[in-house]
Enzyme design. Structure first.
Site, PDB file in Angstrom:
ATOM      1  N   TYR A 197       3.050  41.127   8.840  1.00 34.38           N
ATOM      2  CA  TYR A 197       4.426  41.646   8.812  1.00 34.38           C
ATOM      3  C   TYR A 197       4.777  42.208   7.428  1.00 34.38           C
ATOM      4  CZ  TYR A 197       9.581  41.234   9.153  1.00 34.38           C
ATOM      5  OH  TYR A 197      10.934  41.468   9.145  1.00 34.38           O
ATOM      6  N   LYS A 215       5.688  45.944   6.315  1.00 37.98           N
ATOM      7  CA  LYS A 215       6.985  46.229   5.692  1.00 37.98           C
ATOM      8  C   LYS A 215       6.825  46.876   4.324  1.00 37.98           C
ATOM      9  CE  LYS A 215       9.920  44.832   8.830  1.00 37.98           C
ATOM     10  NZ  LYS A 215      10.575  45.889   9.630  1.00 37.98           N
TER      11      LYS A 215
HETATM   12  N1  NAD Z   1      16.857  39.335  10.602  1.00 39.03           N
HETATM   13  C1  NAD Z   1      16.451  39.415   9.351  1.00 39.03           C
HETATM   14  O1  NAD Z   1      16.868  38.658   8.461  1.00 39.03           O
HETATM   15  C2  NAD Z   1      15.459  40.479   8.952  1.00 39.03           C
HETATM   16  C3  NAD Z   1      14.897  40.412   7.674  1.00 39.03           C
HETATM   17  C4  NAD Z   1      14.038  41.398   7.275  1.00 39.03           C
HETATM   18  C5  NAD Z   1      13.740  42.442   8.130  1.00 39.03           C
HETATM   19  N2  NAD Z   1      14.263  42.480   9.372  1.00 39.03           N
HETATM   20  C6  NAD Z   1      13.909  43.596  10.233  1.00 39.03           C
HETATM   21  O2  NAD Z   1      15.067  44.098  10.874  1.00 39.03           O
HETATM   22  C7  NAD Z   1      14.697  44.688  12.114  1.00 39.03           C
HETATM   23  C8  NAD Z   1      15.557  44.116  13.230  1.00 39.03           C
HETATM   24  O3  NAD Z   1      15.231  42.752  13.391  1.00 39.03           O
HETATM   25  P1  NAD Z   1      16.202  41.666  14.021  1.00 39.03           P
HETATM   26  O4  NAD Z   1      16.228  40.528  13.084  1.00 39.03           O
HETATM   27  O5  NAD Z   1      17.473  42.298  14.455  1.00 39.03           O
HETATM   28  O6  NAD Z   1      15.299  41.195  15.279  1.00 39.03           O
HETATM   29  P2  NAD Z   1      15.579  41.169  16.861  1.00 39.03           P
HETATM   30  O7  NAD Z   1      14.370  40.542  17.457  1.00 39.03           O
HETATM   31  O8  NAD Z   1      16.910  40.586  17.133  1.00 39.03           O
HETATM   32  O9  NAD Z   1      15.637  42.724  17.252  1.00 39.03           O
HETATM   33  C9  NAD Z   1      14.506  43.541  17.288  1.00 39.03           C
HETATM   34  C10 NAD Z   1      14.610  44.448  18.499  1.00 39.03           C
HETATM   35  O10 NAD Z   1      13.479  45.342  18.501  1.00 39.03           O
HETATM   36  C11 NAD Z   1      13.073  45.528  19.857  1.00 39.03           C
HETATM   37  N3  NAD Z   1      11.676  45.955  19.887  1.00 39.03           N
HETATM   38  C12 NAD Z   1      10.580  45.197  19.590  1.00 39.03           C
HETATM   39  N4  NAD Z   1       9.468  45.931  19.743  1.00 39.03           N
HETATM   40  C13 NAD Z   1       9.855  47.183  20.134  1.00 39.03           C
HETATM   41  C14 NAD Z   1       9.163  48.371  20.417  1.00 39.03           C
HETATM   42  N5  NAD Z   1       7.824  48.423  20.331  1.00 39.03           N
HETATM   43  N6  NAD Z   1       9.869  49.460  20.770  1.00 39.03           N
HETATM   44  C15 NAD Z   1      11.231  49.400  20.876  1.00 39.03           C
HETATM   45  N7  NAD Z   1      11.937  48.294  20.613  1.00 39.03           N
HETATM   46  C16 NAD Z   1      11.266  47.194  20.248  1.00 39.03           C
HETATM   47  C17 NAD Z   1      13.268  44.172  20.492  1.00 39.03           C
HETATM   48  O11 NAD Z   1      13.365  44.267  21.911  1.00 39.03           O
HETATM   49  C18 NAD Z   1      14.555  43.684  19.823  1.00 39.03           C
HETATM   50  O12 NAD Z   1      15.698  43.955  20.597  1.00 39.03           O
HETATM   51  C19 NAD Z   1      13.202  44.411  12.286  1.00 39.03           C
HETATM   52  O13 NAD Z   1      12.463  45.534  11.844  1.00 39.03           O
HETATM   53  C20 NAD Z   1      12.969  43.250  11.366  1.00 39.03           C
HETATM   54  O14 NAD Z   1      11.628  43.156  10.956  1.00 39.03           O
HETATM   55  C21 NAD Z   1      15.111  41.507   9.812  1.00 39.03           C
END
Ligand code: NAD
Length: 311
Positions: free
Chosen positions: A170, A174
């Protein structure tokens, strides 16, 4: 609030979590939204149109315009159909927020090939594929003499830019997204497109999968609300942000930190090729106590945030 009326945005992975908040905020600022979401599980398994449909309903109920898209962002042809959908349904594309993501955490000594490939595909190829097709569209518009104010907002992570144990797949994806952002920003500047990335931190099923339930405060500011990440996206999508590109913004609660990119550091220079023994001596002089990454917990603190790993 910046006026995004007349603009059309794609938000990937917008069915829940951070992407959902981006979609609602961009719609609230006036943009028409293609809500992409495969509806996958947190590890990328399965698919379900329900979450994307719910977000579209929320946007419509608030008076906005939106449509669903269930493509897998890591599918090159599917990403092209996603970009085409925006253009065919709403007449144009102005904003692409690459946000979809999955997790398959494992220490490197145990990580399987599949855990590596799946995470690299959804994040890294899942950023490349929609960006590639959107970029070709913007280039065509620019060549045709249109004034383009394209926006790409990518999603990196504190894990990628600071490094987090257990997330080699991951974090590598990233960090790759942060590097991709800098290069694509350089390439697309000539067509009027800005490209930035976020390193967010918020309460979603993704963080709860890693850290367990993250309680909401009874009152006061909820620093972990995913809605806290959206204002930087809306701001970057404003016409007035046309000059801001190639940046990576750490976002936590009310802190937005424009991170310094890889930067020129200490030079160890001589007129000819280094003798390895002499270079080793110079390195040991420069790093008398050794040199190692500080890690995500320390770096998030310095950036104005807080890691759940810090307790
Ligand atoms: N939540 C955090 O603190 C955090 C921290 C760092 C980075 N991120 C990044 O933020 C982004 C959103 O994450 P989140 O925390 O809201 O997670 P989440 O799991 O709530 O949402 C991610 C969404 O992406 C969709 N998804 C997954 N694979 C897919 C694909 N191949 N095609 C289309 N849609 C797809 C899923 O169905 C889901 O609804 C991600 O890239 C995650 O890595 C989140």
């Amino acid at each position: 609030m910046p006026d995004l009326n007349g603009k059309v945005a794609i938000v990937t992975g917008a069915g829940r979590g951070i992407g959902r908040s981006h979609a609602l905020a961009l719609a609230n600022a006036g943009a028409k939204i293609v809500v992409n979401d495969l509806g996958a599980g947190v590890a990328g398994e399965g698919s379900d149109r329900g979450p994307a449909e719910q977000v579209v309903e929320e946007i419509r109920a608030a008076g906005g315009e939106a449509s669903t898209n269930g493509e897998n962002v890591a599918d090159f042809a599917g990403a092209e159909r996603l970009v085409q959908q925006a253009i065919e349904e709403f007449g144009r594309l102005d904003i692409l927020v690459n946000n979809a993501g999955i997790l398959r955490d494992r220490m490197i000594v145990n990580m399987t090939e599949d855990e590596w490939d799946a995470v690299i595909a959804v994040h890294l190829k899942g950023h490349f594929a929609p960006t590639r097709h959107a970029a070709a569209y913007w280039r065509e518009q620019s060549k045709a003499g249109e004034e383009v104010r394209g926006r790409v907002v990518n999603t990196a992570s504190p894990s990628g830019v600071f490094g987090n144990v257990g997330q080699a797949n991951y974090g590598a994806a990233k960090a790759g997204i942060a590097g991709f952002t800098v290069i694509v920003a350089q390439e697309l500047q000539r067509y009027g497109v800005t490209v930035n990335c976020l390193a967010p931190n918020a309460r979603t099923r993704m963080t709860e999968a890693t850290f367990g339930e993250i309680p909401k405060p009874d009152d006061g500011f909820d620093t972990m609300d995913p809605a806290n990440i959206a204002p930087v996206v809306v701001a970057l999508c404003a016409d007035e942000a046309q000059g801001i590109t190639g940046q990576c913004f750490f976002v936590y609660g009310g802190s937005v930190n424009a991170l310094r990119p890889w930067d020129a550091g200490d030079v160890f220079a001589r007129d000819g090729i280094w003798d390895a023994d002499e270079l080793l001596e110079a390195l040991r002089d420069r790093f008398p106590d050794g040199a190692a990454p500080e890690g995500m917990v320390a770096m998030m603190g310095k950036a104005g945030g807080h890691s759940l790993r810090a307790g």
